[in-house]
Design a protein around this motif. Structure first.
Motif, PDB file in Angstrom:
ATOM      1  N   GLN A 287       0.822  -1.211   0.000  1.00 19.58           N
ATOM      2  CA  GLN A 287       0.000   0.000   0.000  1.00 19.58           C
ATOM      3  C   GLN A 287       0.852   1.256   0.000  1.00 19.58           C
ATOM      4  O   GLN A 287       0.613   2.186  -0.786  1.00 19.58           O
ATOM      5  CB  GLN A 287      -0.925   0.010   1.223  1.00 19.58           C
ATOM      6  N   ILE A 288       1.871   1.307   0.859  1.00 14.15           N
ATOM      7  CA  ILE A 288       2.635   2.558   0.955  1.00 14.15           C
ATOM      8  C   ILE A 288       3.554   2.757  -0.240  1.00 14.15           C
ATOM      9  O   ILE A 288       4.114   3.846  -0.408  1.00 14.15           O
ATOM     10  CB  ILE A 288       3.465   2.630   2.260  1.00 14.15           C
ATOM     11  N   SER A 289       3.728   1.722  -1.074  1.00 20.15           N
ATOM     12  CA  SER A 289       4.531   1.910  -2.285  1.00 20.15           C
ATOM     13  C   SER A 289       3.652   2.127  -3.510  1.00 20.15           C
ATOM     14  O   SER A 289       4.141   2.138  -4.635  1.00 20.15           O
ATOM     15  CB  SER A 289       5.440   0.691  -2.511  1.00 20.15           C
ATOM     16  N   SER A 290       2.341   2.330  -3.281  1.00 17.61           N
ATOM     17  CA  SER A 290       1.414   2.561  -4.387  1.00 17.61           C
ATOM     18  C   SER A 290       1.216   4.062  -4.616  1.00 17.61           C
ATOM     19  O   SER A 290       1.020   4.826  -3.655  1.00 17.61           O
ATOM     20  CB  SER A 290       0.063   1.907  -4.083  1.00 17.61           C
ATOM     21  N   PRO A 291       1.238   4.527  -5.873  1.00 20.75           N
ATOM     22  CA  PRO A 291       1.031   5.952  -6.166  1.00 20.75           C
ATOM     23  C   PRO A 291      -0.305   6.482  -5.653  1.00 20.75           C
ATOM     24  O   PRO A 291      -0.412   7.649  -5.283  1.00 20.75           O
ATOM     25  CB  PRO A 291       1.091   6.019  -7.696  1.00 20.75           C
ATOM     26  N   THR A 292      -1.332   5.624  -5.613  1.00 19.05           N
ATOM     27  CA  THR A 292      -2.659   6.086  -5.166  1.00 19.05           C
ATOM     28  C   THR A 292      -2.673   6.403  -3.678  1.00 19.05           C
ATOM     29  O   THR A 292      -3.596   7.064  -3.193  1.00 19.05           O
ATOM     30  CB  THR A 292      -3.716   5.018  -5.473  1.00 19.05           C
ATOM     31  N   THR A 293      -1.678   5.936  -2.947  1.00 23.84           N
ATOM     32  CA  THR A 293      -1.611   6.211  -1.508  1.00 23.84           C
ATOM     33  C   THR A 293      -1.155   7.642  -1.248  1.00 23.84           C
ATOM     34  O   THR A 293      -1.611   8.302  -0.308  1.00 23.84           O
ATOM     35  CB  THR A 293      -0.651   5.222  -0.821  1.00 23.84           C
TER      36      THR A 293
END
Length: 370
Positions: A287-293
């Motif tokens: 999750q924390i490596s996702s651009p949407t986060t």
């Protein structure tokens, strides 16, 4: 129990020369096949061991016959049966041994259940020897009786290979290993399956924080120590990654503006009840490596709009800065998100699957005979 239909497993026209009777069920098999896949039959049917008086002569092709007999400890074992013995059931006892005492009702029913499972194991053993399909054997408990019977007749390697093939061919095996890691670790050890053991071990380490709290954990000490060592190694990787992410904005021009946003996102990611479970690190780091986060909330957008109006030369700077963060975070957490599974490649699990297992760490010696 009345005698059942005779089972002939071979598809060839070669006449069977061995009859084996298991609780009334007759199997017509071939001495050459049995000797090839069973050390017991290879010895028992040899000229050195087979007694000529046990040889059957008559109109059929059957020359050898075996029936179950209780040994001195009360266990059942196949023994050669001469032509004069009428055998539809298990022999009551070995020669010279008293018959077993009468059972109470529960003990009797327990014995019936055990003998039913044993009959199934013998049936499966013969089918495996003849490369015929078997049903079931997807769990450790199911395989236990079959492996015990295989051990009696020096056929564990043959049975183990078939069990491994059956499990690896199952479409649900990758998920099953994740949910039943302990069970499959024990089974993989018994059949010496490196693929099943490695994936089970990786899932075990990924959820070790939960497993280690279980009393009387059904694991050999060697595996427990190995899992603890690997869990601690990954814990050090997590600490290093967390510190590096925390320092992500230090020294940047946008630090004063980005700091509240970044730490809100990190705080939410690391403490969100949906992610903070002890076996959900895989979800959290993905999750924390996702651009949407890495997006601002409505309040932060309003603050940014006001600052853009006051400092037009820096307009959009925070958005651009936040857009670069996912790539940086991905590099930091990449070792943690590595998937070392053999059978679960391409699958994402809630726990981490980056545990490693060297070729020299399996709890058996491939050179040791079964």
């Amino acid at each position: 129990m009345s005698a059942k239909t005779t089972i002939l497993l071979s598809k060839s026209n070669l006449p069977a020369d061995v009859e084996i009777i298991i609780f009334g069920q007759r199997y017509h098999l071939h001495s050459a096949v049995l000797r090839l896949f069973s050390g017991f039959f290879d010895g028992s049917l040899s000229e050195n061991w087979w007694k000529p008086e046990n040889t059957i002569s008559g109109p059929t092709s059957i020359s050898y016959r075996y029936g179950l007999c209780r040994d001195e400890s009360g266990d059942l074992m196949l023994v050669p049966v001469g032509p004069d013995v009428v055998l539809n059931e298990v022999l009551p006892s070995a020669p010279g041994m008293p018959p077993p005492p009468n059972d109470e009702e529960k003990a009797y029913l327990d014995r019936v259940d055990a003998e039913t499972e044993m009959a199934r194991s013998y049936d499966s053993l013969f089918r495996i020897i003849y490369h015929a399909p078997i049903t079931g054997y997807q769990t450790d408990s199911e395989c236990e009786s079959l492996l015990e019977v295989a051990d009696l007749y020096c056929s564990r390697s043959v049975v183990a290979a078939q069990i491994e093939h059956k499990l690896l061919s199952s479409p649900d095996i990758a998920q099953a290993l994740a949910h039943r890691a302990l069970e499959f670790l024990n089974l993989a050890t018994k059949i010496r399956s490196k693929k099943l053991f490695k994936d089970s071990f990786i899932h075990l380490v990924g959820r070790w924080k939960v497993y280690r709290e279980v009393r009387d954990l059904d694991l050999p000490e060697s595996i427990t120590v190995l899992a603890e060592e690997e869990y601690n190694r990954i814990g050090e990787m997590i600490s290093a990654a967390s510190s590096e992410i925390d320092r992500l904005t230090a020294g940047s021009e946008e630090y004063s503006m980005a700091y509240p946003v970044i730490h809100r996102i990190l705080r939410r990611s690391f403490t969100d009840p949906g992610n903070s479970g002890s076996t959900r690190e895989g979800v959290m780091y993905r999750q924390i490596s996702s651009p949407t986060t890495w997006v601002m909330n409505e309040e932060e957008e309003e603050i940014q709009a006001g600052m853009d109006a006051r400092f037009p030369e820096r307009a959009g700077g925070l958005h651009a800065f936040l857009a670069r963060i996912p790539e940086k975070v991905q590099g930091i957490v990449a070792p943690l998100l590595k998937n070392n599974l053999v059978l679960g490649k391409g699958l994402n699990f809630q726990h981490l699957t980056c545990a490693e297992l060297g070729d020299d760490r399996y709890p058996w010696d491939d050179k040791e005979l079964w």
